[in-house]
Design a protein around this motif. Structure first.
Motif, mmCIF file in Angstrom:
data_model
loop_
_atom_site.group_PDB
_atom_site.id
_atom_site.type_symbol
_atom_site.label_atom_id
_atom_site.label_comp_id
_atom_site.label_asym_id
_atom_site.label_seq_id
_atom_site.Cartn_x
_atom_site.Cartn_y
_atom_site.Cartn_z
ATOM 1 N N GLY A 122 -0.504 23.804 24.849
ATOM 2 C CA GLY A 122 -1.913 24.092 25.073
ATOM 3 C C GLY A 122 -2.591 22.992 25.869
ATOM 4 N N GLN A 123 -3.755 23.307 26.405
ATOM 5 C CA GLN A 123 -4.497 22.337 27.202
ATOM 6 C C GLN A 123 -5.899 22.141 26.663
ATOM 7 O OE1 GLN A 123 -4.448 23.254 31.374
ATOM 8 N NE2 GLN A 123 -2.271 22.807 31.564
ATOM 9 N N LEU A 124 -6.383 20.931 26.816
ATOM 10 C CA LEU A 124 -7.714 20.536 26.386
ATOM 11 C C LEU A 124 -8.428 19.932 27.589
ATOM 12 C CD1 LEU A 124 -9.586 19.893 23.868
ATOM 13 C CD2 LEU A 124 -8.558 17.644 23.951
ATOM 14 N N ARG A 125 -9.629 20.402 27.868
ATOM 15 C CA ARG A 125 -10.427 19.857 28.963
ATOM 16 C C ARG A 125 -11.754 19.386 28.387
ATOM 17 N NH1 ARG A 125 -8.321 20.438 33.776
ATOM 18 N NH2 ARG A 125 -6.584 21.856 34.011
ATOM 19 N N LEU A 126 -12.280 18.303 28.942
ATOM 20 C CA LEU A 126 -13.565 17.818 28.449
ATOM 21 C C LEU A 126 -14.409 17.246 29.562
ATOM 22 C CD1 LEU A 126 -13.653 14.415 27.994
ATOM 23 C CD2 LEU A 126 -11.831 15.108 26.483
ATOM 24 N N MET A 127 -15.722 17.360 29.336
ATOM 25 C CA MET A 127 -16.706 16.862 30.295
ATOM 26 C C MET A 127 -17.829 16.205 29.503
ATOM 27 S SD MET A 127 -17.923 16.507 33.263
ATOM 28 C CE MET A 127 -19.139 16.815 34.494
ATOM 29 N N LEU A 128 -17.968 14.903 29.680
ATOM 30 C CA LEU A 128 -19.054 14.163 29.049
ATOM 31 C C LEU A 128 -20.057 13.811 30.134
ATOM 32 C CD1 LEU A 128 -16.945 11.756 26.800
ATOM 33 C CD2 LEU A 128 -17.894 13.998 26.213
ATOM 34 N N ASP A 129 -21.238 14.376 30.042
ATOM 35 C CA ASP A 129 -22.277 14.117 31.043
ATOM 36 C C ASP A 129 -22.904 12.755 30.795
ATOM 37 O OD1 ASP A 129 -22.025 16.545 32.398
ATOM 38 O OD2 ASP A 129 -23.315 17.571 30.963
ATOM 39 N N GLY A 130 -22.795 11.872 31.766
ATOM 40 C CA GLY A 130 -23.406 10.559 31.688
ATOM 41 C C GLY A 130 -24.351 10.350 32.861
ATOM 42 N N THR A 131 -24.810 9.135 33.022
ATOM 43 C CA THR A 131 -25.657 8.769 34.153
ATOM 44 C C THR A 131 -25.140 7.457 34.730
ATOM 45 O OG1 THR A 131 -27.191 7.455 32.815
ATOM 46 C CG2 THR A 131 -27.689 9.823 33.072
ATOM 47 N N LYS A 132 -25.638 7.097 35.901
ATOM 48 C CA LYS A 132 -25.236 5.837 36.506
ATOM 49 C C LYS A 132 -25.658 4.663 35.620
ATOM 50 C CE LYS A 132 -26.817 5.126 40.648
ATOM 51 N NZ LYS A 132 -27.129 4.815 42.045
ATOM 52 N N GLU A 133 -26.825 4.798 34.961
ATOM 53 C CA GLU A 133 -27.328 3.732 34.095
ATOM 54 C C GLU A 133 -26.651 3.724 32.719
ATOM 55 O OE1 GLU A 133 -29.470 6.043 35.455
ATOM 56 O OE2 GLU A 133 -30.094 4.837 37.168
ATOM 57 N N ARG A 134 -26.123 4.873 32.283
ATOM 58 C CA ARG A 134 -25.447 4.986 30.977
ATOM 59 C C ARG A 134 -24.123 5.734 31.158
ATOM 60 N NH1 ARG A 134 -28.487 8.031 26.920
ATOM 61 N NH2 ARG A 134 -26.934 7.183 25.542
ATOM 62 N N PRO A 135 -23.145 5.078 31.806
ATOM 63 C CA PRO A 135 -21.882 5.753 32.101
ATOM 64 C C PRO A 135 -20.937 5.807 30.896
ATOM 65 C CG PRO A 135 -21.789 3.507 32.879
ATOM 66 C CD PRO A 135 -23.186 3.722 32.336
ATOM 67 N N TRP A 136 -20.165 6.880 30.812
ATOM 68 C CA TRP A 136 -19.106 6.991 29.804
ATOM 69 C C TRP A 136 -17.887 6.203 30.273
ATOM 70 C CZ3 TRP A 136 -19.736 8.795 25.079
ATOM 71 C CH2 TRP A 136 -20.744 9.708 24.814
ATOM 72 N N THR A 137 -17.170 5.594 29.329
ATOM 73 C CA THR A 137 -15.883 4.988 29.645
ATOM 74 C C THR A 137 -14.865 6.117 29.785
ATOM 75 O OG1 THR A 137 -15.294 4.765 27.298
ATOM 76 C CG2 THR A 137 -16.392 2.868 28.357
ATOM 77 N N PRO A 138 -13.737 5.858 30.438
ATOM 78 C CA PRO A 138 -12.700 6.889 30.501
ATOM 79 C C PRO A 138 -12.237 7.261 29.082
ATOM 80 C CG PRO A 138 -12.257 5.165 32.103
ATOM 81 C CD PRO A 138 -13.390 4.680 31.241
#
Length: 159
Positions: A76-92
């Motif tokens: 199976g596959q899992l996909r994810l999208m975490l919406d961040g901003t330039k000022e509050r970026p998500w880490t990988p």
């Protein structure tokens, strides 16, 4: 003798900080949209009673899914999208262990977003994690050292 009083603004600021801290420790508990417990929904159930019918071959996650447990079948596959901003970026997003293997997730459209995809390759459990600053960092302004953490537990079983 000097008399000390608590100003209204100080009390409001203290209340806001307490609410913020209480929210940081709160967990979703699987009540996010799409987190029902019907078979095939990919949600939590005691791992000792998991069957392939309780798991899914594919799932998509967002920041609202933090705290969830997802069950995938091998392949199976899992996909994810975490919406961040330039000022509050998500880490990988990280997924230690051997249950999941990173695959091509496509392109990141906006600076600060975290986009990832994984294939379930072996039975086991993996904990996906990512973090981002609680407050935006802007030159010349006060910043806070808080961190927002995103975690999802993924259980992988054989079909």
């Amino acid at each position: 003798m000097r008399r000390t009083t608590l100003h209204l603004t100080t009390g409001l600021a203290l209340s806001a900080v307490m609410l913020l801290l209480a929210g940081c420790g709160a967990q979703n508990g699987g009540t996010s949209p799409g987190s029902g417990t019907s078979p095939g929904s990919g949600t939590a159930a005691p791992s000792s009673t998991r069957t392939a019918g309780d798991c899914t071959a594919g799932a998509s996650l967002t920041a609202a899914d933090t705290g969830r447990t997802v069950c995938l079948t091998v392949g199976g596959q899992l996909r994810l999208m975490l919406d961040g901003t330039k000022e509050r970026p998500w880490t990988p997003v990280t997924a230690p262990g051997g249950a999941l293997k990173a695959i091509n997730a496509g392109f990141v459209i906006q600076p600060g977003d975290a986009v990832a995809a994984f294939e379930a390759v072996a039975p086991g459990t993996a904990r996906l994690t990512a973090t981002r600053p609680l407050c935006a960092k802007r030159p010349g302004q006060t910043s806070c050292p808080g961190i927002q953490q995103w975690t999802v537990t993924v259980e992988v079983i054989r079909p």
